[in-house]
Design a protein around this motif. Structure first.
Motif, PDB file in Angstrom:
ATOM      1  N   ALA A   1       4.518  13.021  -3.102  1.00  0.00           N
ATOM      2  CA  ALA A   1       5.044  12.329  -1.921  1.00  0.00           C
ATOM      3  C   ALA A   1       4.248  11.065  -1.659  1.00  0.00           C
ATOM      4  CB  ALA A   1       4.973  13.246  -0.701  1.00  0.00           C
ATOM      5  N   CYS A   2       4.911  10.072  -1.040  1.00  0.00           N
ATOM      6  CA  CYS A   2       4.222   8.876  -0.582  1.00  0.00           C
ATOM      7  C   CYS A   2       4.016   9.013   0.913  1.00  0.00           C
ATOM      8  CB  CYS A   2       5.036   7.623  -0.886  1.00  0.00           C
ATOM      9  SG  CYS A   2       4.260   6.136  -0.221  1.00  0.00           S
ATOM     10  N   TYR A   3       2.764   8.905   1.372  1.00  0.00           N
ATOM     11  CA  TYR A   3       2.515   9.138   2.799  1.00  0.00           C
ATOM     12  C   TYR A   3       2.138   7.868   3.553  1.00  0.00           C
ATOM     13  CZ  TYR A   3      -2.433   8.764   1.975  1.00  0.00           C
ATOM     14  OH  TYR A   3      -3.654   8.273   1.655  1.00  0.00           O
ATOM     15  N   GLN A   4       2.113   6.700   2.892  1.00  0.00           N
ATOM     16  CA  GLN A   4       1.901   5.458   3.639  1.00  0.00           C
ATOM     17  C   GLN A   4       3.245   4.771   3.762  1.00  0.00           C
ATOM     18  OE1 GLN A   4      -0.611   4.226   5.196  1.00  0.00           O
ATOM     19  NE2 GLN A   4      -2.541   4.640   4.155  1.00  0.00           N
ATOM     20  N   HIS A   5       3.561   4.279   4.964  1.00  0.00           N
ATOM     21  CA  HIS A   5       4.833   3.584   5.140  1.00  0.00           C
ATOM     22  C   HIS A   5       4.874   2.383   4.209  1.00  0.00           C
ATOM     23  CE1 HIS A   5       8.259   1.603   6.694  1.00  0.00           C
ATOM     24  NE2 HIS A   5       7.581   0.639   7.268  1.00  0.00           N
ATOM     25  N   CYS A   6       5.853   2.361   3.295  1.00  0.00           N
ATOM     26  CA  CYS A   6       5.848   1.311   2.277  1.00  0.00           C
ATOM     27  C   CYS A   6       7.177   0.574   2.232  1.00  0.00           C
ATOM     28  CB  CYS A   6       5.498   1.897   0.916  1.00  0.00           C
ATOM     29  SG  CYS A   6       6.604   3.202   0.369  1.00  0.00           S
ATOM     30  N   GLY A   7       7.934   0.627   3.350  1.00  0.00           N
ATOM     31  CA  GLY A   7       9.184  -0.121   3.382  1.00  0.00           C
ATOM     32  C   GLY A   7      10.382   0.785   3.605  1.00  0.00           C
TER      33      GLY A   7
ATOM     34  N   VAL B   1       0.849  -1.192   0.000  1.00  0.00           N
ATOM     35  CA  VAL B   1       0.000   0.000   0.000  1.00  0.00           C
ATOM     36  C   VAL B   1       0.888   1.247   0.000  1.00  0.00           C
ATOM     37  CG1 VAL B   1      -1.739   1.292   1.274  1.00  0.00           C
ATOM     38  CG2 VAL B   1      -1.814  -1.209   1.247  1.00  0.00           C
ATOM     39  N   HIS B   2       0.681   2.123  -0.962  1.00  0.00           N
ATOM     40  CA  HIS B   2       1.368   3.408  -0.990  1.00  0.00           C
ATOM     41  C   HIS B   2       0.331   4.516  -0.863  1.00  0.00           C
ATOM     42  CE1 HIS B   2       5.217   1.697  -2.472  1.00  0.00           C
ATOM     43  NE2 HIS B   2       4.422   0.833  -3.096  1.00  0.00           N
ATOM     44  N   GLY B   3       0.790   5.701  -0.525  1.00  0.00           N
ATOM     45  CA  GLY B   3      -0.132   6.827  -0.434  1.00  0.00           C
ATOM     46  C   GLY B   3       0.288   7.904  -1.418  1.00  0.00           C
TER      47      GLY B   3
ATOM     48  N   SER C   1      12.809   2.238   1.930  1.00  0.00           N
ATOM     49  CA  SER C   1      13.118   3.473   1.215  1.00  0.00           C
ATOM     50  C   SER C   1      11.889   4.332   0.962  1.00  0.00           C
ATOM     51  CB  SER C   1      13.822   3.157  -0.103  1.00  0.00           C
ATOM     52  OG  SER C   1      15.076   2.580   0.165  1.00  0.00           O
ATOM     53  N   HIS C   2      10.884   4.129   1.787  1.00  0.00           N
ATOM     54  CA  HIS C   2       9.659   4.930   1.715  1.00  0.00           C
ATOM     55  C   HIS C   2       9.966   6.418   1.583  1.00  0.00           C
ATOM     56  CE1 HIS C   2       6.045   6.931   3.008  1.00  0.00           C
ATOM     57  NE2 HIS C   2       6.492   7.139   4.223  1.00  0.00           N
ATOM     58  N   TYR C   3      10.966   6.863   2.351  1.00  0.00           N
ATOM     59  CA  TYR C   3      11.252   8.302   2.393  1.00  0.00           C
ATOM     60  C   TYR C   3      11.808   8.824   1.075  1.00  0.00           C
ATOM     61  CZ  TYR C   3      16.248   7.314   2.823  1.00  0.00           C
ATOM     62  OH  TYR C   3      17.521   6.906   2.587  1.00  0.00           O
ATOM     63  N   ARG C   4      12.215   7.916   0.187  1.00  0.00           N
ATOM     64  CA  ARG C   4      12.774   8.375  -1.085  1.00  0.00           C
ATOM     65  C   ARG C   4      11.777   8.224  -2.224  1.00  0.00           C
ATOM     66  NH1 ARG C   4      19.026   7.395  -1.516  1.00  0.00           N
ATOM     67  NH2 ARG C   4      18.583   8.975  -3.080  1.00  0.00           N
ATOM     68  N   MET C   5      10.542   7.901  -1.876  1.00  0.00           N
ATOM     69  CA  MET C   5       9.542   7.693  -2.930  1.00  0.00           C
ATOM     70  C   MET C   5       8.966   9.049  -3.330  1.00  0.00           C
ATOM     71  SD  MET C   5       6.685   4.838  -3.020  1.00  0.00           S
ATOM     72  CE  MET C   5       5.391   4.833  -4.253  1.00  0.00           C
ATOM     73  N   ARG C   6       9.836   9.812  -4.000  1.00  0.00           N
ATOM     74  CA  ARG C   6       9.496  11.188  -4.284  1.00  0.00           C
ATOM     75  C   ARG C   6       9.405  11.374  -5.794  1.00  0.00           C
ATOM     76  NH1 ARG C   6      12.680  15.070  -5.942  1.00  0.00           N
ATOM     77  NH2 ARG C   6      12.219  17.239  -5.440  1.00  0.00           N
TER      78      ARG C   6
END
Ligand code: CU
Lengths: 267, 573
Positions: free
Chosen positions: A212-218, A177-179, A220-225
């Protein structure tokens, strides 16, 4: 699969306001519907701050005034004081929650859940998004207007839309799940494996903003830009034409991973 | 092995405080990362030698996952129910013990097993759980989180759930069946009402959590695909959203499970230390009941952005906003109780009033999250984090300390140092507002939760100073807990022996039982004559020369209705 990137514009940081004020402000708005939702949020926060101040003030005054008082009342409330509490609670509830409910409902009816607007507007741009760990893959229908055909334009972390027209997004996820969120457009919707979700927005002006991705997705979530560029209609059309031409040239019928689009879902 | 409820309570107290320390340290690591991203944490090089003590993205995801899990399932819930609930509930209703004493011991050991699994998970390869405390699949399935840690922690959560279910059931039956003669429902202390409603919620909704975790464990261990869909599913595939519904159908009532006992204690303490009966006692108890009844009907506001049907969205928006009405009634009743009272700012009272403040702010900042349109921009940001930390974190924490400072003399027969206790409570409350206020501000400005490095996003770069300021408050908050530790150690070692009724209140545990109470709780079962807040009654002042009267104490002019035992007056005056 990749598309040429023109001279990239710097991402907007809302640099007009001094940094201290910016800290406490919403991200700069870039969508035509943003002001409406910002006004509702602003109102709700002003009311909340007022309520908090009144309640805190009441408590402090009560403590200050009755601290160690010689005599305390011996009753647990009279009919009058209980009616006062009920009346005050009910009127606060009606005003505060009522404002939010009516404002929210209006926005939902006119914008968020009203997919008739993009459906009826002939200029609407449709985008299919497939979220991955950890990138946004976007698909444009290309010249033929149909998805999953050889002229589909596919981009990675690079959304392009014309300013001033409705953009209708449908999205899924391949893995977790991604946001999907466009903070400057007040847009947010989950990308979930196994179902197609949708939302729409409209850029108020040209510029570049962040996805931005706002659901924790693993990890490298923070780099899902990703980046979203709102272009003029002409620049957008020119880009789509050129990208579609390149896509046709690069088309590989055997590349299974490239065929993830779906027939556009109608509401 | 003792099955005495007071012994079980002490076990929960020590383990709950231990996990509170662990959860707090993990929180400080998160704060460190946001103030100095990727910089080595002083003193952590032994644990993370490869990065010389700096948090890496995988460590960081484990840290925030375990912080949430540990705090909710192993610290705050066990402290509120396990420690305070087990200790106070039977005493406050005049019972000799819990309805099922062996069940409560069993419940503790199941919780301890879960706690042990949590600790073990830190030592396994690939680390402990890291799919977020909500553990949304498919991320939490083996396809994306293969480590043993995630499995161990899922089992640990199930253990905590089983334990919560056992004491929930035990408390409900105890309150319904074991009250002393004369202890009608209308005479229960508000603390008991809070614990009772929260226990009902435990019994109803913890099984839903159990369903979600068991299905998730089956997906992880047995190859089922309840929650795996799309490309990740080999076979037909399930639906990840079903897990979200199950999780929040438990998760939202859990917020009230954590806050109801604190509300109850606040209601009692505001009355005790205003020296006047609680304003609108029945209304307050009723409001807590209405909140409990609604709590399971609002959960889907956590799913406003999951693409659920507008019909459901509207319904849950209305229900969510509705729950603020009974909460307001209760809140106003507290304020009205202070009014025309004789306010005493003791340490439990300061903690109770701090709870009112942080809970009030937490509740108000949640309004915007209840309406769909305003929820969308704030969803998944630190605004949400600040909001629920004020209610579930700060308010529950201060509620725990209100209870602990209040009942400590009864638990251990010794009186904590009031000055240290007050300093601890006030500094904690102020620093909580600093930390979670900072989070609200960062969230309003758009900072997303759970980002290892928020400054990857250009539009969040300017929030670095704000985050550093918030982190400073968090470290001070951590340091302020030293005041409690010093007080606790010193008091247990050589503290002053407590008065029999140091707070001068009339509830059964203070007026009819020794400090600490005997195994049997009461020499004779008290016969209850009045409600819990008989303070400042004119006839009591006139006849006894004090402003309170015990719940089971007959006034000279008042012939006891039932020829019952005399309360232990000589201990109390
Ligand atoms: Cu993502």
């Amino acid at each position: 699969m990749s598309t040429p990137v023109e001279g990239s514009t710097p991402v907007s940081t809302g640099a007009q306001t001094p940094s201290g004020l910016k800290t406490l402000a919403l991200p700069e708005n870039a969508s035509t519907h943003g002001p409406r939702i910002d006004a509702l949020l602003g109102w709700s926060h002003r009311i909340e701050a007022g309520l908090a101040a009144i309640a805190l003030g009441w408590m402090l005054i009560a403590v200050w005034r009755f601290r160690g008082a010689k005599r305390a009342a011996s009753d647990g409330g009279t009919k009058r004081s209980i009616a006062f509490v009920l009346g005050l609670a009910l009127s606060t509830f009606l005003i505060v929650d009522g404002t939010l409910l009516v404002g929210s409902e209006g926005y939902l009816r006119d914008v968020l859940w009203n997919l008739q607007v993009p459906a009826e507007d002939p200029r609407t741009v449709r985008i299919e998004i497939n979220a991955h760990q950890w990138s946004w893959e976007a698909r444009y229908a290309g010249e033929d207007g149909r998805f999953n055909t050889p002229d589909d334009v596919v981009t990675w972390n690079d959304l392009r839309v014309p300013a001033g027209v409705p953009v209708w997004v449908q999205l899924v996820s391949t893995d977790v799940v991604h946001g999907f969120s466009l903070p400057h457009f007040r847009v947010k919707v989950d990308a979930i494996p196994g179902r197609v979700n949708q939302t729409w927005f409209q850029a108020a002006r040209e510029g570049t903003w962040e996805v931005a991705c706002y659901q924790h997705c693993g990890t490298s979530h923070y780099r899902m830009r990703g980046e979203l560029r709102a272009l003029s209609s002409e620049a957008y059309a020119a880009w789509l034409r050129e990208a579609g031409r390149q896509a046709l040239q690069a088309y590989d019928a055997d590349d299974v991973a490239a065929h993830w689009g779906w027939d556009w879902r109608t509401p | 092995m003792s099955v005495d409820h007071k012994q079980v309570a002490r076990r929960y107290l020590w383990s709950g405080l231990g996990f509170l320390l662990l959860g707090g340290l993990l929180a400080l690591l998160i704060r460190w990362q946001w103030a100095w991203p990727g910089q080595p944490v002083p003193g952590l090089a032994w644990a993370l030698p490869e990065s010389r003590g700096a948090l890496t993205p995988p460590t960081y995801t484990s840290v925030f996952t375990m912080h949430g899990l540990v705090m909710i399932f192993f610290a705050v819930t066990p402290l509120l129910f396990g420690a305070l609930g087990h200790f106070v509930l039977p005493l406050a209703i005049g019972a000799r013990g819990l309805a099922f004493p062996r069940l409560s011991t069993l419940g503790f050991w199941v919780y301890a097993l879960g706690g042990a699994l949590v600790l073990v998970s830190f030592g396994v390869r690939l680390g402990p759980a890291n799919a977020g405390w909500t553990a949304y699949p498919p991320l939490s399935t083996t396809a994306f989180t293969p480590g043993l840690g995630q499995t161990l922690v899922t089992v640990a959560v199930l253990c905590a759930g089983v334990s919560a279910f056992t004491y929930g059931l035990n408390f409900v039956v105890t309150v319904a069946r074991c009250r002393a003669p004369g202890m009608t429902w209308g005479r229960l202390p508000l603390t008991v009402w809070g614990l009772f409603f929260a226990s009902v919620l435990n019994v109803l909704f913890v099984p839903v959590l159990a369903a979600a975790t068991v299905l998730l464990l089956m997906d992880r261990l047995l190859g089922t695909q309840f929650f795996i869909a799309g490309a990740a599913a080999v076979g037909g595939g399930g639906d990840p959203v079903v897990y979200q519904h199950l999780f929040w159908l438990f998760g939202h009532p859990e917020v009230y499970i954590l806050i109801l006992p604190a509300w109850g204690m606040v209601g009692d303490m505001v009355s005790f230390f205003s020296r006047k009966p609680a304003h609108g006692y029945r209304l307050t108890a009723g409001a807590m009941g209405v909140v409990s009844a609604l709590s399971g009907l609002v959960y889907a506001h956590h799913l406003f952005t999951s693409g659920m049907s507008p019909m459901l969205g509207r319904t849950f928006m209305v229900l969510t906003l509705l729950i603020s009405l009974p909460a307001e009634v209760m809140f106003l009743n507290w304020l009205m109780t202070l009014w025309r009272g004789s306010v005493r700012l003791t340490s439990p009272m300061l903690a109770a009033l701090s709870t009112v403040v942080v809970f009030g702010l937490g509740g108000i900042t949640g309004l915007a999250l209840g309406a769909v349109a305003t929820d969308v921009p704030l969803h998944g940001t630190l605004w949400v984090v600040g909001h629920f930390h004020l209610t579930m974190g700060a308010a529950s924490f201060l509620g725990v300390f209100a209870g602990l400072y209040f009942w400590f003399p009864k638990m251990f027969g010794r009186q904590l140092h009031e000055g240290l206790a007050k300093a601890h409570v006030v500094s904690s409350a102020v620093l909580f507002l600093g930390v979670f206020g900072g989070q609200l501000a960062a969230g309003y400005a758009g900072q997303l939760r759970r980002l290892y490095d928020p400054y990857q996003y250009t539009y969040l770069k300017h929030l670095l100073p704000l985050n550093q300021w918030t982190t400073a408050c968090a470290f001070l908050l951590g340091a302020a807990q030293g005041l409690f530790v010093v007080n606790l150690v010193w008091t247990l070692w050589r503290g002053r022996v407590a008065d029999a009724n140091p707070w001068q209140v009339g509830t059964l545990e203070w007026t009819c039982a020794a400090s600490p109470p005997s195994d049997e709780n009461f020499e004779r079962i008290p016969v209850v004559l009045r409600g819990p807040h008989a303070l400042s009654q004119p006839e009591v002042l006139e006849q006894l020369g004090r402003d309170w009267v015990g719940q089971a104490e007959a006034l000279p002019a008042e012939a006891p209705a039932i020829s019952g035992p005399q309360p232990l007056l000589e201990r109390t005056s």
